[in-house]
Motif scaffolding. Structure first.
Motif, PDB file in Angstrom:
ATOM      1  N   THR A   3       3.723   5.195  -5.701  1.00 15.24           N
ATOM      2  CA  THR A   3       4.020   5.802  -4.400  1.00 15.24           C
ATOM      3  C   THR A   3       3.916   4.751  -3.303  1.00 15.24           C
ATOM      4  O   THR A   3       4.786   4.676  -2.421  1.00 15.24           O
ATOM      5  CB  THR A   3       3.059   6.974  -4.107  1.00 15.24           C
ATOM      6  N   ILE A   4       2.860   3.949  -3.332  1.00 12.24           N
ATOM      7  CA  ILE A   4       2.689   2.891  -2.336  1.00 12.24           C
ATOM      8  C   ILE A   4       3.858   1.910  -2.417  1.00 12.24           C
ATOM      9  O   ILE A   4       4.424   1.525  -1.391  1.00 12.24           O
ATOM     10  CB  ILE A   4       1.341   2.158  -2.535  1.00 12.24           C
ATOM     11  N   CYS A   5       4.244   1.532  -3.620  1.00 10.79           N
ATOM     12  CA  CYS A   5       5.344   0.587  -3.793  1.00 10.79           C
ATOM     13  C   CYS A   5       6.673   1.151  -3.306  1.00 10.79           C
ATOM     14  O   CYS A   5       7.501   0.414  -2.776  1.00 10.79           O
ATOM     15  CB  CYS A   5       5.471   0.175  -5.261  1.00 10.79           C
ATOM     16  N   SER A   6       6.860   2.432  -3.457  1.00 12.79           N
ATOM     17  CA  SER A   6       8.138   3.019  -3.038  1.00 12.79           C
ATOM     18  C   SER A   6       8.243   3.146  -1.518  1.00 12.79           C
ATOM     19  O   SER A   6       9.342   3.161  -0.966  1.00 12.79           O
ATOM     20  CB  SER A   6       8.343   4.388  -3.682  1.00 12.79           C
ATOM     21  N   HIS A   7       7.107   3.207  -0.818  1.00 10.88           N
ATOM     22  CA  HIS A   7       7.125   3.359   0.638  1.00 10.88           C
ATOM     23  C   HIS A   7       6.850   2.056   1.374  1.00 10.88           C
ATOM     24  O   HIS A   7       7.304   1.862   2.486  1.00 10.88           O
ATOM     25  CB  HIS A   7       6.088   4.392   1.090  1.00 10.88           C
ATOM     26  N   GLN A   8       6.097   1.184   0.780  1.00  8.66           N
ATOM     27  CA  GLN A   8       5.671  -0.048   1.432  1.00  8.66           C
ATOM     28  C   GLN A   8       5.808  -1.174   0.430  1.00  8.66           C
ATOM     29  O   GLN A   8       5.003  -1.300  -0.486  1.00  8.66           O
ATOM     30  CB  GLN A   8       4.215   0.094   1.897  1.00  8.66           C
ATOM     31  N   HIS A   9       6.808  -1.948   0.596  1.00  8.66           N
ATOM     32  CA  HIS A   9       7.058  -3.011  -0.371  1.00  8.66           C
ATOM     33  C   HIS A   9       6.893  -4.360   0.334  1.00  8.66           C
ATOM     34  O   HIS A   9       7.832  -5.134   0.458  1.00  8.66           O
ATOM     35  CB  HIS A   9       8.467  -2.834  -0.941  1.00  8.66           C
ATOM     36  N   SER A  10       5.692  -4.646   0.810  1.00  9.40           N
ATOM     37  CA  SER A  10       5.429  -5.889   1.536  1.00  9.40           C
ATOM     38  C   SER A  10       5.402  -7.071   0.580  1.00  9.40           C
ATOM     39  O   SER A  10       5.288  -6.915  -0.631  1.00  9.40           O
ATOM     40  CB  SER A  10       4.098  -5.795   2.284  1.00  9.40           C
ATOM     41  N   ASN A  11       5.499  -8.266   1.154  1.00 10.72           N
ATOM     42  CA  ASN A  11       5.450  -9.490   0.346  1.00 10.72           C
ATOM     43  C   ASN A  11       4.120  -9.609  -0.392  1.00 10.72           C
ATOM     44  O   ASN A  11       4.061 -10.173  -1.479  1.00 10.72           O
ATOM     45  CB  ASN A  11       5.667 -10.719   1.227  1.00 10.72           C
ATOM     46  N   GLU A  12       3.064  -9.077   0.214  1.00 11.74           N
ATOM     47  CA  GLU A  12       1.727  -9.163  -0.361  1.00 11.74           C
ATOM     48  C   GLU A  12       1.651  -8.526  -1.754  1.00 11.74           C
ATOM     49  O   GLU A  12       0.952  -9.016  -2.631  1.00 11.74           O
ATOM     50  CB  GLU A  12       0.740  -8.486   0.590  1.00 11.74           C
ATOM     51  N   ILE A  13       2.366  -7.439  -1.952  1.00 12.73           N
ATOM     52  CA  ILE A  13       2.281  -6.718  -3.225  1.00 12.73           C
ATOM     53  C   ILE A  13       3.609  -6.694  -3.990  1.00 12.73           C
ATOM     54  O   ILE A  13       3.747  -5.992  -4.964  1.00 12.73           O
ATOM     55  CB  ILE A  13       1.773  -5.275  -3.023  1.00 12.73           C
ATOM     56  N   HIS A  14       4.561  -7.485  -3.544  1.00 12.48           N
ATOM     57  CA  HIS A  14       5.897  -7.465  -4.147  1.00 12.48           C
ATOM     58  C   HIS A  14       5.853  -7.690  -5.657  1.00 12.48           C
ATOM     59  O   HIS A  14       6.428  -6.917  -6.429  1.00 12.48           O
ATOM     60  CB  HIS A  14       6.794  -8.505  -3.467  1.00 12.48           C
ATOM     61  N   LYS A  15       5.149  -8.749  -6.094  1.00 14.93           N
ATOM     62  CA  LYS A  15       5.087  -9.062  -7.527  1.00 14.93           C
ATOM     63  C   LYS A  15       4.384  -7.959  -8.306  1.00 14.93           C
ATOM     64  O   LYS A  15       4.836  -7.563  -9.390  1.00 14.93           O
ATOM     65  CB  LYS A  15       4.363 -10.393  -7.730  1.00 14.93           C
ATOM     66  N   SER A  16       3.290  -7.441  -7.765  1.00 15.69           N
ATOM     67  CA  SER A  16       2.551  -6.362  -8.435  1.00 15.69           C
ATOM     68  C   SER A  16       3.414  -5.113  -8.562  1.00 15.69           C
ATOM     69  O   SER A  16       3.410  -4.457  -9.604  1.00 15.69           O
ATOM     70  CB  SER A  16       1.274  -6.038  -7.666  1.00 15.69           C
ATOM     71  N   CYS A  17       4.142  -4.800  -7.507  1.00 18.23           N
ATOM     72  CA  CYS A  17       5.020  -3.628  -7.552  1.00 18.23           C
ATOM     73  C   CYS A  17       6.120  -3.806  -8.592  1.00 18.23           C
ATOM     74  O   CYS A  17       6.455  -2.857  -9.305  1.00 18.23           O
ATOM     75  CB  CYS A  17       5.627  -3.364  -6.172  1.00 18.23           C
ATOM     76  N   GLU A  18       6.663  -5.005  -8.685  1.00 20.84           N
ATOM     77  CA  GLU A  18       7.691  -5.252  -9.702  1.00 20.84           C
ATOM     78  C   GLU A  18       7.144  -5.037 -11.110  1.00 20.84           C
ATOM     79  O   GLU A  18       7.825  -4.474 -11.960  1.00 20.84           O
ATOM     80  CB  GLU A  18       8.242  -6.672  -9.568  1.00 20.84           C
ATOM     81  N   GLU A  19       5.912  -5.488 -11.348  1.00 19.19           N
ATOM     82  CA  GLU A  19       5.288  -5.284 -12.664  1.00 19.19           C
ATOM     83  C   GLU A  19       5.172  -3.802 -12.987  1.00 19.19           C
ATOM     84  O   GLU A  19       5.485  -3.366 -14.094  1.00 19.19           O
ATOM     85  CB  GLU A  19       3.886  -5.908 -12.700  1.00 19.19           C
ATOM     86  N   ILE A  20       4.678  -3.029 -12.002  1.00 18.47           N
ATOM     87  CA  ILE A  20       4.502  -1.594 -12.207  1.00 18.47           C
ATOM     88  C   ILE A  20       5.840  -0.912 -12.443  1.00 18.47           C
ATOM     89  O   ILE A  20       5.983  -0.107 -13.359  1.00 18.47           O
ATOM     90  CB  ILE A  20       3.781  -0.950 -10.988  1.00 18.47           C
ATOM     91  N   ILE A  21       6.828  -1.247 -11.640  1.00 16.68           N
ATOM     92  CA  ILE A  21       8.139  -0.606 -11.758  1.00 16.68           C
ATOM     93  C   ILE A  21       8.801  -0.955 -13.089  1.00 16.68           C
ATOM     94  O   ILE A  21       9.370  -0.093 -13.754  1.00 16.68           O
ATOM     95  CB  ILE A  21       9.031  -1.010 -10.567  1.00 16.68           C
ATOM     96  N   ASN A  22       8.691  -2.219 -13.506  1.00 19.13           N
ATOM     97  CA  ASN A  22       9.296  -2.637 -14.781  1.00 19.13           C
ATOM     98  C   ASN A  22       8.643  -1.959 -15.979  1.00 19.13           C
ATOM     99  O   ASN A  22       9.299  -1.717 -16.984  1.00 19.13           O
ATOM    100  CB  ASN A  22       9.226  -4.158 -14.934  1.00 19.13           C
ATOM    101  N   GLU A  23       7.346  -1.661 -15.907  1.00 21.81           N
ATOM    102  CA  GLU A  23       6.691  -0.991 -17.021  1.00 21.81           C
ATOM    103  C   GLU A  23       7.093   0.464 -17.134  1.00 21.81           C
ATOM    104  O   GLU A  23       7.094   1.028 -18.212  1.00 21.81           O
ATOM    105  CB  GLU A  23       5.178  -1.100 -16.888  1.00 21.81           C
ATOM    106  N   VAL A  24       7.443   1.081 -16.014  1.00 19.21           N
ATOM    107  CA  VAL A  24       7.838   2.488 -16.017  1.00 19.21           C
ATOM    108  C   VAL A  24       9.224   2.638 -16.627  1.00 19.21           C
ATOM    109  O   VAL A  24       9.508   3.584 -17.319  1.00 19.21           O
ATOM    110  CB  VAL A  24       7.794   3.069 -14.585  1.00 19.21           C
ATOM    111  N   GLN A  25      10.089   1.655 -16.412  1.00 19.28           N
ATOM    112  CA  GLN A  25      11.477   1.753 -16.877  1.00 19.28           C
ATOM    113  C   GLN A  25      11.612   1.516 -18.334  1.00 19.28           C
ATOM    114  O   GLN A  25      11.044   1.139 -19.147  1.00 19.28           O
ATOM    115  CB  GLN A  25      12.353   0.752 -16.118  1.00 19.28           C
TER     116      GLN A  25
END
Length: 124
Positions: A102-124
């Motif tokens: 949820t945080i990644c879908s609403h706030q995709h700052s540079n600070e968490i960009h890589k972490s969000c990509e990891e989470i999103i790639n694991e879901v797919q």
């Protein structure tokens, strides 16, 4: 031993066992811990978006880790503690990954960009 019990034992032995069922599988433990740390890094950027269920699940992990085993306790009790800790970690992963997504879908700052990509790639 009757035939059905023998058949069951043979099938059970021949079936491949999942790697996460082995408490000594360091690769599986590292994977789970890395995933949890990734989720926690995302949650730290927006702690107000962490659900109460997620926070409680993380607290239970900490409480379990901090509960000391006395020297009088057997290896069996250590295995039980590991199993409980693994179940608590799995629960935290389920509950907290939703908040992290949820945080990644609403706030995709540079600070968490890589972490969000990891989470999103694991879901797919």
């Amino acid at each position: 031993m009757n035939r059905s019990a023998l058949r069951f034992m043979i099938i059970f032995i021949l079936l491949p066992q999942p790697s996460f069922s082995q408490s000594n599988d360091q690769e599986a433990i590292r994977y789970v811990q890395h995933r949890l740390e990734t989720i926690k890094a995302i949650l730290r950027t927006s702690p107000q978006n962490a659900s109460n269920a997620c926070v409680e699940a993380l607290k239970k992990i900490i409480d379990n880790k901090n509960k000391p085993l006395t020297t009088a306790q057997s290896l069996f009790n250590q295995d039980i503690k590991f199993t409980i800790l693994r179940a608590l970690t799995d629960n935290a992963l389920l509950l907290c990954s939703v908040d992290a997504q949820t945080i990644c879908s609403h706030q995709h700052s540079n600070e968490i960009h890589k972490s969000c990509e990891e989470i999103i790639n694991e879901v797919q």
